[in-house]
Design a protein around this motif. Sequence first.
Motif, PDB file in Angstrom:
ATOM      1  N   VAL A   1       0.858  -1.185   0.000  1.00 20.57           N
ATOM      2  CA  VAL A   1       0.000   0.000   0.000  1.00 20.57           C
ATOM      3  C   VAL A   1       0.892   1.232   0.000  1.00 20.57           C
ATOM      4  CG1 VAL A   1      -1.803   1.270   1.211  1.00 20.57           C
ATOM      5  CG2 VAL A   1      -1.810  -1.234   1.235  1.00 20.57           C
ATOM      6  N   VAL A   2       0.644   2.113  -0.941  1.00 20.92           N
ATOM      7  CA  VAL A   2       1.468   3.309  -1.124  1.00 20.92           C
ATOM      8  C   VAL A   2       0.570   4.534  -1.059  1.00 20.92           C
ATOM      9  CG1 VAL A   2       3.004   4.543  -2.705  1.00 20.92           C
ATOM     10  CG2 VAL A   2       3.127   2.048  -2.541  1.00 20.92           C
ATOM     11  N   GLY A   3       1.053   5.589  -0.437  1.00 21.02           N
ATOM     12  CA  GLY A   3       0.306   6.834  -0.370  1.00 21.02           C
ATOM     13  C   GLY A   3       1.085   7.876   0.407  1.00 21.02           C
ATOM     14  N   ALA A   4       0.380   8.898   0.868  1.00 24.43           N
ATOM     15  CA  ALA A   4       1.002   9.956   1.676  1.00 24.43           C
ATOM     16  C   ALA A   4       0.814   9.635   3.153  1.00 24.43           C
ATOM     17  CB  ALA A   4       0.394  11.305   1.336  1.00 24.43           C
ATOM     18  N   SER A   5       1.858   9.805   3.914  1.00 24.16           N
ATOM     19  CA  SER A   5       1.775   9.529   5.344  1.00 24.16           C
ATOM     20  C   SER A   5       0.955  10.617   6.039  1.00 24.16           C
ATOM     21  CB  SER A   5       3.172   9.465   5.950  1.00 24.16           C
ATOM     22  OG  SER A   5       3.799  10.741   5.858  1.00 24.16           O
ATOM     23  N   GLY A   6       0.544  10.326   7.268  1.00 26.20           N
ATOM     24  CA  GLY A   6      -0.241  11.295   8.018  1.00 26.20           C
ATOM     25  C   GLY A   6       0.509  12.594   8.243  1.00 26.20           C
TER      26      GLY A   6
ATOM     27  N   ILE B   1       1.571  18.665  -4.736  1.00 28.27           N
ATOM     28  CA  ILE B   1       2.126  17.386  -5.158  1.00 28.27           C
ATOM     29  C   ILE B   1       2.889  16.806  -3.974  1.00 28.27           C
ATOM     30  CG2 ILE B   1       3.638  16.184  -6.763  1.00 28.27           C
ATOM     31  CD1 ILE B   1       1.238  17.340  -8.109  1.00 28.27           C
ATOM     32  N   LEU B   2       2.496  15.612  -3.549  1.00 32.09           N
ATOM     33  CA  LEU B   2       3.113  14.981  -2.393  1.00 32.09           C
ATOM     34  C   LEU B   2       4.042  13.842  -2.840  1.00 32.09           C
ATOM     35  CD1 LEU B   2      -0.035  14.676  -0.087  1.00 32.09           C
ATOM     36  CD2 LEU B   2       1.670  16.518  -0.152  1.00 32.09           C
ATOM     37  N   ASP B   3       4.996  13.508  -1.995  1.00 33.31           N
ATOM     38  CA  ASP B   3       5.868  12.361  -2.255  1.00 33.31           C
ATOM     39  C   ASP B   3       5.222  11.107  -1.692  1.00 33.31           C
ATOM     40  OD1 ASP B   3       7.816  13.875  -3.479  1.00 33.31           O
ATOM     41  OD2 ASP B   3       8.814  14.337  -1.570  1.00 33.31           O
ATOM     42  N   PRO B   4       4.897  10.129  -2.549  1.00 33.39           N
ATOM     43  CA  PRO B   4       4.279   8.901  -2.027  1.00 33.39           C
ATOM     44  C   PRO B   4       5.287   8.074  -1.245  1.00 33.39           C
ATOM     45  CG  PRO B   4       4.733   8.685  -4.368  1.00 33.39           C
ATOM     46  CD  PRO B   4       5.067  10.109  -4.003  1.00 33.39           C
ATOM     47  N   GLU B   5       4.785   7.354  -0.279  1.00 33.95           N
ATOM     48  CA  GLU B   5       5.617   6.490   0.544  1.00 33.95           C
ATOM     49  C   GLU B   5       4.959   5.127   0.673  1.00 33.95           C
ATOM     50  OE1 GLU B   5       6.210   8.253   4.307  1.00 33.95           O
ATOM     51  OE2 GLU B   5       7.034  10.145   3.540  1.00 33.95           O
ATOM     52  N   VAL B   6       5.763   4.150   1.055  1.00 38.23           N
ATOM     53  CA  VAL B   6       5.223   2.821   1.336  1.00 38.23           C
ATOM     54  C   VAL B   6       4.573   2.859   2.717  1.00 38.23           C
ATOM     55  CG1 VAL B   6       5.793   0.403   1.731  1.00 38.23           C
ATOM     56  CG2 VAL B   6       6.911   1.652  -0.116  1.00 38.23           C
TER      57      VAL B   6
ATOM     58  N   MET C   1      12.231   1.016  -3.053  1.00 40.46           N
ATOM     59  CA  MET C   1      12.663   2.398  -3.255  1.00 40.46           C
ATOM     60  C   MET C   1      11.961   3.020  -4.463  1.00 40.46           C
ATOM     61  SD  MET C   1      14.693   2.782  -0.738  1.00 40.46           S
ATOM     62  CE  MET C   1      15.438   4.345  -1.174  1.00 40.46           C
ATOM     63  N   ALA C   2      11.853   2.266  -5.551  1.00 45.65           N
ATOM     64  CA  ALA C   2      11.259   2.817  -6.776  1.00 45.65           C
ATOM     65  C   ALA C   2       9.764   2.595  -6.842  1.00 45.65           C
ATOM     66  CB  ALA C   2      11.927   2.188  -8.002  1.00 45.65           C
ATOM     67  N   LEU C   3       9.243   1.698  -6.016  1.00 46.16           N
ATOM     68  CA  LEU C   3       7.836   1.334  -6.129  1.00 46.16           C
ATOM     69  C   LEU C   3       6.871   2.506  -5.939  1.00 46.16           C
ATOM     70  CD1 LEU C   3       5.949  -1.021  -6.676  1.00 46.16           C
ATOM     71  CD2 LEU C   3       5.901  -1.491  -4.226  1.00 46.16           C
ATOM     72  N   PRO C   4       7.064   3.402  -4.947  1.00 46.37           N
ATOM     73  CA  PRO C   4       6.110   4.515  -4.809  1.00 46.37           C
ATOM     74  C   PRO C   4       5.991   5.366  -6.073  1.00 46.37           C
ATOM     75  CG  PRO C   4       7.451   4.304  -2.834  1.00 46.37           C
ATOM     76  CD  PRO C   4       8.039   3.384  -3.833  1.00 46.37           C
ATOM     77  N   GLN C   5       7.110   5.645  -6.742  1.00 41.35           N
ATOM     78  CA  GLN C   5       7.041   6.437  -7.970  1.00 41.35           C
ATOM     79  C   GLN C   5       6.282   5.704  -9.070  1.00 41.35           C
ATOM     80  OE1 GLN C   5      10.845   7.890  -9.290  1.00 41.35           O
ATOM     81  NE2 GLN C   5      11.565   8.294  -7.210  1.00 41.35           N
ATOM     82  N   LEU C   6       6.453   4.375  -9.135  1.00 38.94           N
ATOM     83  CA  LEU C   6       5.765   3.614 -10.176  1.00 38.94           C
ATOM     84  C   LEU C   6       4.282   3.458  -9.865  1.00 38.94           C
ATOM     85  CD1 LEU C   6       8.451   0.862 -10.816  1.00 38.94           C
ATOM     86  CD2 LEU C   6       7.885   2.810 -12.274  1.00 38.94           C
ATOM     87  N   CYS C   7       3.930   3.455  -8.589  1.00 39.24           N
ATOM     88  CA  CYS C   7       2.511   3.396  -8.239  1.00 39.24           C
ATOM     89  C   CYS C   7       1.814   4.716  -8.544  1.00 39.24           C
ATOM     90  CB  CYS C   7       2.339   3.040  -6.768  1.00 39.24           C
ATOM     91  SG  CYS C   7       2.760   1.332  -6.378  1.00 39.24           S
ATOM     92  N   PHE C   8       2.566   5.825  -8.478  1.00 46.02           N
ATOM     93  CA  PHE C   8       2.039   7.144  -8.848  1.00 46.02           C
ATOM     94  C   PHE C   8       2.972   7.761  -9.888  1.00 46.02           C
ATOM     95  CE2 PHE C   8       0.242   6.438  -4.643  1.00 46.02           C
ATOM     96  CZ  PHE C   8      -1.087   6.811  -4.836  1.00 46.02           C
TER      97      PHE C   8
ATOM     98  N   ILE D   1       6.676   1.509 -17.925  1.00 47.29           N
ATOM     99  CA  ILE D   1       6.192   2.748 -17.324  1.00 47.29           C
ATOM    100  C   ILE D   1       7.363   3.463 -16.657  1.00 47.29           C
ATOM    101  CG2 ILE D   1       4.828   3.702 -15.425  1.00 47.29           C
ATOM    102  CD1 ILE D   1       2.601   1.869 -16.104  1.00 47.29           C
ATOM    103  N   LEU D   2       7.580   4.713 -17.067  1.00 45.38           N
ATOM    104  CA  LEU D   2       8.555   5.590 -16.427  1.00 45.38           C
ATOM    105  C   LEU D   2       7.809   6.738 -15.762  1.00 45.38           C
ATOM    106  CD1 LEU D   2      11.362   5.919 -19.146  1.00 45.38           C
ATOM    107  CD2 LEU D   2      11.486   4.632 -17.020  1.00 45.38           C
ATOM    108  N   SER D   3       8.089   6.944 -14.501  1.00 46.50           N
ATOM    109  CA  SER D   3       7.505   8.106 -13.830  1.00 46.50           C
ATOM    110  C   SER D   3       8.242   9.363 -14.286  1.00 46.50           C
ATOM    111  CB  SER D   3       7.619   7.941 -12.315  1.00 46.50           C
ATOM    112  OG  SER D   3       8.986   7.956 -11.927  1.00 46.50           O
ATOM    113  N   ALA D   4       7.708  10.514 -13.901  1.00 43.87           N
ATOM    114  CA  ALA D   4       8.323  11.780 -14.309  1.00 43.87           C
ATOM    115  C   ALA D   4       9.752  11.888 -13.798  1.00 43.87           C
ATOM    116  CB  ALA D   4       7.480  12.945 -13.801  1.00 43.87           C
TER     117      ALA D   4
END
Length: 1259
Positions: A21-26, A44-49, A119-126, A328-331
Amino acid sequence: KEGPVLMADHLPSGLLEACVVVGASGDKLKDSLQQGNSTTDLLILDPEVLQVHVPPFVTKENADESGVPRTFSRVQCRRSFIKKKERLVVAPSGPGGAGSSEGATVTEDVSVPKDIDLMALPQLCFPGGLQVTNEPKEERFHFLVFTDVFGNQTHGVVVQCCRPFQEGSVFYQNGHWSSTRTTKLYTAFAICVISKHPYYNALKDCLSCLLVQLRTCRLSEERVKEFAAKLSLVPIPPPGQLHVVFNLRPLMIVLPSREDKEHPAVDLDLHLPFLCFRSKQILQIITGILMEQRVVFFSADWARLTLVAECFMFYIHPLHWQHPYVPILSAQMLDFIMAPTAFLMGCHLNHFEEVAAETDDLILINIDDGTVSSSCSETVDLPDVPFVSAECFTKRKGLQLQYDLEVCHQGAGTDVNEMRMLRRQWQQNLNWEIQKVTLELIVNMFRDVSGHLNYEHRVFNSEEFLKTRELADLPFYRKVLETHIFHSFLKDRLNRKMDAFTRMEVNTRSETQKMKAMTDNPRRPTMQEMARKYSSNPEIRLNKRLGMSLPNLGEERHLNLLRQTSLKKTIIPESGEYTLRKYGSKRVLWLSFKIPPKPVKIFKLTEFPPPMVHHHVQNYYGELIILLGKAISCVPPEDSTLLARYFYLRGFMNTLCSKRLDALSDFQNLYKTDIEIFPTDLVKALVDSLQKDEFSQVDRWPELKRLIFKVKTDNEMVLVQADDHVKKFQLPKTHMLQEDFVKRIQESGIVKDVATIHRLFEALTVGQQKQIDPEVFRVFYTFWKETEVEAQDVHLPAEVMEHLDNNECVYKLSCSVKTNQGVGKIAMTQKRLFLLTDGRPGFIEITKFRDIKEVKISFAPFLLLRIPSLKIKCSLRKEVFEANLKSACDLWNLMVREMWAGRTMADDHKDPQYMQQALTNVLLMDAVVGCLQTQKAIFAASKLAYFDRVKHEVPVMVPKTTLETLKHKINPSLDLPAPQTVHVLLYTPGQLSYSEADGDGNPKLWCALSGGRVVVFDAASWSMQQNCVQVGSSQLNCMLGLDQDQVWIGSQDSIIYIIDTRSMSCNKQLTEHRHEVMDFALEESDKMRQTYSCSADGTVILWDLSTLKVKKQFQLTCDRLMSIQLFNGTLWCCNQTLCIFAAFQQGQLWTSCSDSDELCLWHCKDLTKPFLRVRLQNCTGVNCMIKVKNQIWVGCSGPSPDQCRMSGKIYIVDTESHSVEKELMAHTDSVQALCSAEGRYVLSGSACQDGKIAIWKVE
């Protein structure tokens, strides 16, 4: 302790590898609220695991609490790395009793599988970034592919869900709850399900089921963990046609199986590129991939990127992309595009201009617009796909790409799962058709590659392959042949891999290609190919290789002798259609096969256990084992393919339950059902982990005892590294002795036959040291190849070609010379000599080689000189042809004599290979003379005049009886450097009707050579259909054909191999014998059908043919059991000291011995002594014997070659008169095998000095 660890490394992975599960922390969300009051400036937030869930979900603590031994799990003991991360703690119930995932953070250890990079998964999920919005967004899916440095792939499916985090948000902070009331804002979280298998549609459906639950409640760690735990219990179906189904509520999820071990599961819509691109663009993309270009896909929809890229990976199968693959390449990953190597990547359409401007030499593919361009221009500078392949691809028919058109006549469905099932069936059929179309494209591109391979030395002669391509196709092939993709493809071809490519290539050979497979002639254009090449209509040139896609039924068969001896009946395919296609001014009749998808079976899993605790999971596995047992009992024994899949799954479940002996028993059953899916590594691990009490139980299971013994024996064997290198032919740089010279000539593709190369070595070393200078080799090779090129450029007028057969080739053309028929050039084909007159080109036939009576050189005085001329006397003409060939006279005399002698021997022995070998000798003579350019050149060339020397030195007169009975001879060792012994022959009849899945329906001749090699001939044309079906590595002793789909083969390694005649692969083994298997006996009646087998130690086993189980077994006391036969319900067994072969006729038993020169006749009711003996003159031993009609055919060894040229004899004995009717002599070595072809023909095979198969007419 080592047992579970060892097994964990080999246990096949389940459906789930990890759920993240990936998203923004509290904290990030609170910080975003504190940045200002404005809600219009979206952040724009940085996604995290946030969460990581990996198996095992039943921990050791769970097991200990329940008092039951813990469940064995693959991941529990596998290597992993520990990643420290901050995880949001599920806080205690707040107001309203609802749990909240926001709040305080703690640090914990998370065990992550080694192949997943968090490490790369959050960027690939978003990949487009994680935004804060003031409006909710719909849920969106996209797909990921992870590739490690070894090329192993892991697949992911991601769903992005929107959730509010402001108005009414509740935070757990500083030990108490706090809430705020502000304008509503939204952010997203992503759930990524990761699997080792590309189940895109299935995992998407699984996540859709989870979303149904999440829409009614908050995101809960326990809910996601329970979802992941359920998926971890789902087994992956083995390769084949058994799909696994499970209920995840509200949907039924289907896991399709792989077609075979080498092919990944197809769980996506393969027609998507056909909806996005035209055929021309699809071919351009495939070309870019095959040429290993830098390819970038673009789309505004992230989901399309991976799905379309994956479709193209399926399109090029069995070739595999070997370079970086990131669909898929993220920005933040756009700098990957700057990589200097070949790659295939995908970007959002917003970055199209940026990527195109930054980097040169990219192929840019816009999925949304269906365009293909380059970063330098709007067009793509790529070579076109070979014209014939492209035409067959673009003119395909029958692909229905629109599901709505398929169901427009149907009513509205009310059951969602039923509607999904109908859609899935339609998609499976369409995927099957698309795979067939794209595989045909690849086969058309590369079907001729095998003709330029040297399997013994693993050499691909790329230059010669390129010379056979059309001029317009050369740019394509020159680039593709240098790629890693093609190099890997070559390895598979050199390993004789029996994959989908090989099966289609064999099944779609044209008649011309089948005939060429029977010869080993140097490459020259036939009259038919020449007519197409020089046709004024360019479209007609397409026919040069048009028959490659599917058989061209309009082609003429040129070998009348083969047609006469053909056993082919009128065979009509059940699933094909005839179509008349027009190419230029010609109409060609084509047979197009409509290959139906293979029938699919479904295995439905039981309902998942509610709580994830040990005893529930154990009960779940137990229920699956019971279900699989019931399924096995309901499957008829004949359906062994389906049985194998059930045994595999049950073995997997028993392994998970630590029932090791039961698991080994299930995997042991794969030997008799389908050994192709046998899990070798897992079985080894199971055997190594057996406990003492389990070993004590093994004695009660004989089959398990044998399996364990085999595994332990294999473990002790020294593994030899397989040779998988591929070489390109290179000219030698050092002097060569004979052995090295043989290797170099074979690598060059000039000649394979070792004896011929030895004669060539003698010719090139006349009058000097017995070694070849590299410069001499280079000159010889260059002359040979230049001669081939010149032959390609020969242009004969249409008026001349009308006089020649379609399959004739011009192999030698003289300079313009004066003859008594006029001035012109003398041309030599494989059949005749003719004069191509000067001026207005005309055709004057000099003679056919079989009509020559005399060839000699005469000298005519001219001033003070004597001018040599060649005189050829023909039996059909009174006038002698005379040609003033000047300095070339001696060479032409040698060549014509050799062709004449070869033709004579070919006619006398009914063996066309003699003529082919004579032609090779002639061309080698020409090259030797052109290479040496010395006074000794003609003498050197005469060393190659093998047949002319045999004709004069040791003339062999074939007896009249042999000539009348012999119909034809074929060479099973044609692709080998030297003849091999024909150990066993088996004829299997054809089918009056057949489907494409059954092959071509023609009768077959199976020939067992040395080293476990089996060669298969099409008995309708006597063309070689399979040049190597490898059956173990030991000598094969016996063969038996059963039904239309099985051939049993007994080997010296004590194993009975069962060949599937459809796939031409060994998919079953019977391992009950302990010594070499010697013979089979088939018992057939109205009530039953069963087979006996015997081994040299005296063991006789009776087999149930439906179950392949032992019905009865007994042991004979004898020196060496050689053969068995059934007669009147009695099994007769022959040992080495008494008799080795037997035939029954009217209550009489015919026997003989390997060292005897007589046949003994016995009354079956009185075995005290034979009542009659039949003497076989000039026989030194009987090797084989069969009964055909009222005759006994006996294959024997004759006197040694020093005493008699023919050392292999066949005696035909009349069973009524008990006398020898005929003595047949057509083999130069002992006759080792005999078989009957429907009572019309008898086929005999000889030992390695001859190595031929003779086809005899039965009167």
